[in-house]
Design a protein around this motif. Structure first.
Motif, PDB file in Angstrom:
ATOM      1  N   ASP A   1       0.810  -1.221   0.000  1.00  0.00           N
ATOM      2  CA  ASP A   1       0.000   0.000   0.000  1.00  0.00           C
ATOM      3  C   ASP A   1       0.843   1.271   0.000  1.00  0.00           C
ATOM      4  OD1 ASP A   1      -2.379  -1.403  -0.062  1.00  0.00           O
ATOM      5  OD2 ASP A   1      -2.629  -1.374   2.120  1.00  0.00           O
ATOM      6  N   ASP A   2       1.938   1.275   0.780  1.00  0.00           N
ATOM      7  CA  ASP A   2       2.706   2.511   0.919  1.00  0.00           C
ATOM      8  C   ASP A   2       4.176   2.390   0.538  1.00  0.00           C
ATOM      9  OD1 ASP A   2       3.179   0.863   3.062  1.00  0.00           O
ATOM     10  OD2 ASP A   2       3.163   2.456   4.559  1.00  0.00           O
ATOM     11  N   PHE A   3       4.590   1.240   0.007  1.00  0.00           N
ATOM     12  CA  PHE A   3       5.973   1.116  -0.454  1.00  0.00           C
ATOM     13  C   PHE A   3       6.103   0.001  -1.483  1.00  0.00           C
ATOM     14  CE2 PHE A   3       5.800  -1.835   3.111  1.00  0.00           C
ATOM     15  CZ  PHE A   3       6.592  -2.906   2.722  1.00  0.00           C
ATOM     16  N   TYR A   4       7.169   0.122  -2.272  1.00  0.00           N
ATOM     17  CA  TYR A   4       7.554  -0.941  -3.198  1.00  0.00           C
ATOM     18  C   TYR A   4       8.658  -1.753  -2.535  1.00  0.00           C
ATOM     19  CZ  TYR A   4       5.268   1.745  -6.909  1.00  0.00           C
ATOM     20  OH  TYR A   4       4.367   2.425  -7.678  1.00  0.00           O
ATOM     21  N   GLU A   5       8.567  -3.061  -2.633  1.00  0.00           N
ATOM     22  CA  GLU A   5       9.603  -3.944  -2.115  1.00  0.00           C
ATOM     23  C   GLU A   5      10.308  -4.590  -3.303  1.00  0.00           C
ATOM     24  OE1 GLU A   5      10.026  -7.792   0.884  1.00  0.00           O
ATOM     25  OE2 GLU A   5       8.054  -6.978   0.416  1.00  0.00           O
ATOM     26  N   VAL A   6      11.630  -4.474  -3.321  1.00  0.00           N
ATOM     27  CA  VAL A   6      12.424  -5.046  -4.407  1.00  0.00           C
ATOM     28  C   VAL A   6      13.430  -6.004  -3.779  1.00  0.00           C
ATOM     29  CG1 VAL A   6      13.945  -4.561  -6.355  1.00  0.00           C
ATOM     30  CG2 VAL A   6      12.176  -2.896  -5.716  1.00  0.00           C
ATOM     31  N   LYS A   7      13.267  -7.287  -4.066  1.00  0.00           N
ATOM     32  CA  LYS A   7      14.183  -8.307  -3.555  1.00  0.00           C
ATOM     33  C   LYS A   7      15.177  -8.641  -4.656  1.00  0.00           C
ATOM     34  CE  LYS A   7      10.846 -10.375  -0.406  1.00  0.00           C
ATOM     35  NZ  LYS A   7      10.175 -11.620  -0.003  1.00  0.00           N
ATOM     36  N   VAL A   8      16.460  -8.542  -4.309  1.00  0.00           N
ATOM     37  CA  VAL A   8      17.521  -8.731  -5.295  1.00  0.00           C
ATOM     38  C   VAL A   8      18.395  -9.904  -4.868  1.00  0.00           C
ATOM     39  CG1 VAL A   8      19.420  -7.601  -6.513  1.00  0.00           C
ATOM     40  CG2 VAL A   8      17.506  -6.228  -5.666  1.00  0.00           C
ATOM     41  N   GLY A   9      18.800 -10.722  -5.829  1.00  0.00           N
ATOM     42  CA  GLY A   9      19.690 -11.838  -5.552  1.00  0.00           C
ATOM     43  C   GLY A   9      20.737 -11.968  -6.647  1.00  0.00           C
ATOM     44  N   GLY A  10      21.939 -12.353  -6.257  1.00  0.00           N
ATOM     45  CA  GLY A  10      23.026 -12.526  -7.220  1.00  0.00           C
ATOM     46  C   GLY A  10      24.111 -11.490  -7.007  1.00  0.00           C
TER      47      GLY A  10
ATOM     48  N   ARG B   1      11.067   5.404  -9.006  1.00  0.00           N
ATOM     49  CA  ARG B   1      11.526   6.708  -8.526  1.00  0.00           C
ATOM     50  C   ARG B   1      10.909   7.841  -9.331  1.00  0.00           C
ATOM     51  NH1 ARG B   1      17.926   6.061 -10.101  1.00  0.00           N
ATOM     52  NH2 ARG B   1      17.852   7.203 -12.055  1.00  0.00           N
ATOM     53  N   GLN B   2      10.607   7.617 -10.601  1.00  0.00           N
ATOM     54  CA  GLN B   2       9.959   8.657 -11.405  1.00  0.00           C
ATOM     55  C   GLN B   2       8.522   8.875 -10.950  1.00  0.00           C
ATOM     56  OE1 GLN B   2      10.599   7.217 -15.406  1.00  0.00           O
ATOM     57  NE2 GLN B   2      12.460   8.428 -15.647  1.00  0.00           N
ATOM     58  N   GLU B   3       7.862   7.792 -10.581  1.00  0.00           N
ATOM     59  CA  GLU B   3       6.490   7.901 -10.086  1.00  0.00           C
ATOM     60  C   GLU B   3       6.460   8.699  -8.791  1.00  0.00           C
ATOM     61  OE1 GLU B   3       3.584   4.758  -8.146  1.00  0.00           O
ATOM     62  OE2 GLU B   3       4.027   4.271 -10.237  1.00  0.00           O
ATOM     63  N   GLY B   4       7.383   8.386  -7.880  1.00  0.00           N
ATOM     64  CA  GLY B   4       7.543   9.160  -6.653  1.00  0.00           C
ATOM     65  C   GLY B   4       6.386   9.118  -5.681  1.00  0.00           C
ATOM     66  N   THR B   5       5.589   8.059  -5.711  1.00  0.00           N
ATOM     67  CA  THR B   5       4.432   7.990  -4.817  1.00  0.00           C
ATOM     68  C   THR B   5       4.622   7.044  -3.640  1.00  0.00           C
ATOM     69  OG1 THR B   5       3.441   6.256  -6.177  1.00  0.00           O
ATOM     70  CG2 THR B   5       2.820   8.536  -6.678  1.00  0.00           C
ATOM     71  N   HIS B   6       5.665   6.219  -3.679  1.00  0.00           N
ATOM     72  CA  HIS B   6       5.895   5.222  -2.638  1.00  0.00           C
ATOM     73  C   HIS B   6       7.368   5.250  -2.203  1.00  0.00           C
ATOM     74  CE1 HIS B   6       2.296   3.616  -4.565  1.00  0.00           C
ATOM     75  NE2 HIS B   6       2.148   2.741  -3.586  1.00  0.00           N
TER      76      HIS B   6
ATOM     77  N   ASP C   1       9.677  13.649  -1.369  1.00  0.00           N
ATOM     78  CA  ASP C   1       9.537  13.344   0.062  1.00  0.00           C
ATOM     79  C   ASP C   1       9.320  11.860   0.329  1.00  0.00           C
ATOM     80  OD1 ASP C   1       9.883  16.001   0.937  1.00  0.00           O
ATOM     81  OD2 ASP C   1       7.787  16.445   0.471  1.00  0.00           O
ATOM     82  N   LYS C   2       9.978  11.028  -0.453  1.00  0.00           N
ATOM     83  CA  LYS C   2       9.939   9.580  -0.261  1.00  0.00           C
ATOM     84  C   LYS C   2      11.339   9.100   0.100  1.00  0.00           C
ATOM     85  CE  LYS C   2       5.660   9.378  -1.057  1.00  0.00           C
ATOM     86  NZ  LYS C   2       4.793   9.241   0.110  1.00  0.00           N
ATOM     87  N   ASN C   3      11.424   7.896   0.645  1.00  0.00           N
ATOM     88  CA  ASN C   3      12.696   7.375   1.134  1.00  0.00           C
ATOM     89  C   ASN C   3      13.094   6.072   0.459  1.00  0.00           C
ATOM     90  OD1 ASN C   3      13.436   9.259   3.287  1.00  0.00           O
ATOM     91  ND2 ASN C   3      11.526   8.577   4.231  1.00  0.00           N
ATOM     92  N   LEU C   4      14.397   5.828   0.481  1.00  0.00           N
ATOM     93  CA  LEU C   4      14.971   4.575   0.014  1.00  0.00           C
ATOM     94  C   LEU C   4      15.517   3.842   1.233  1.00  0.00           C
ATOM     95  CD1 LEU C   4      16.037   2.666  -2.231  1.00  0.00           C
ATOM     96  CD2 LEU C   4      18.125   4.061  -2.245  1.00  0.00           C
ATOM     97  N   TYR C   5      15.124   2.592   1.380  1.00  0.00           N
ATOM     98  CA  TYR C   5      15.609   1.745   2.464  1.00  0.00           C
ATOM     99  C   TYR C   5      16.376   0.584   1.851  1.00  0.00           C
ATOM    100  CZ  TYR C   5      12.256   4.323   5.277  1.00  0.00           C
ATOM    101  OH  TYR C   5      11.559   5.327   5.903  1.00  0.00           O
ATOM    102  N   ILE C   6      17.623   0.420   2.268  1.00  0.00           N
ATOM    103  CA  ILE C   6      18.453  -0.688   1.814  1.00  0.00           C
ATOM    104  C   ILE C   6      18.479  -1.700   2.957  1.00  0.00           C
ATOM    105  CG2 ILE C   6      20.699  -1.397   0.925  1.00  0.00           C
ATOM    106  CD1 ILE C   6      19.309   0.631  -0.875  1.00  0.00           C
ATOM    107  N   LEU C   7      17.916  -2.873   2.728  1.00  0.00           N
ATOM    108  CA  LEU C   7      17.725  -3.861   3.787  1.00  0.00           C
ATOM    109  C   LEU C   7      18.488  -5.150   3.490  1.00  0.00           C
ATOM    110  CD1 LEU C   7      13.865  -3.365   4.020  1.00  0.00           C
ATOM    111  CD2 LEU C   7      15.613  -2.275   5.436  1.00  0.00           C
TER     112      LEU C   7
END
Length: 108
Positions: free
Chosen positions: A11-20, A38-43, A74-80
């Protein structure tokens, strides 16, 4: 080199799972996923690197560009899911102080 990318829209963020391996050869694949977000800028964007075995400065550059674009909306990037080895890249470059970088896979 192969890069596995899975995206999930919440609902409020995109989750991107990366492997390799995330390097000069594979970053364009991840960039194709992140640029529209990032261009959309809504999440906010949560990138999970728990299954990334290697990352070079090209990956860092992609995250810096993504962070700048998201911050304009006014959105954030989280590296997890950052391993100790990859975490050192963020430490050495000072990016850990500019981004939300977390060893866990959940936002704190």
């Amino acid at each position: 080199m192969n890069l596995n990318i899975e995206t999930i829209t919440h609902d409020d963020f995109y989750e991107v799972k990366v492997g390799g391996e995330l390097d000069v050869y594979t970053v364009p694949e991840l960039e194709e996923v992140l640029v529209p977000m990032r261009q959309e800028g809504t999440h906010d964007v949560h990138v999970n690197l728990a299954n990334v075995s290697y990352m070079d400065s090209t990956g860092l550059g992609l995250f810096v560009g993504t962070l700048k674009a998201l911050n304009q909306n006014d959105k954030n990037l989280y590296i997890l899911g950052v391993s100790e080895r990859i975490g050192r890249l963020f430490d050495i470059t000072g990016l850990k102080d500019l981004m939300h970088v977390n060893e866990g896979t959940e936002v704190e």
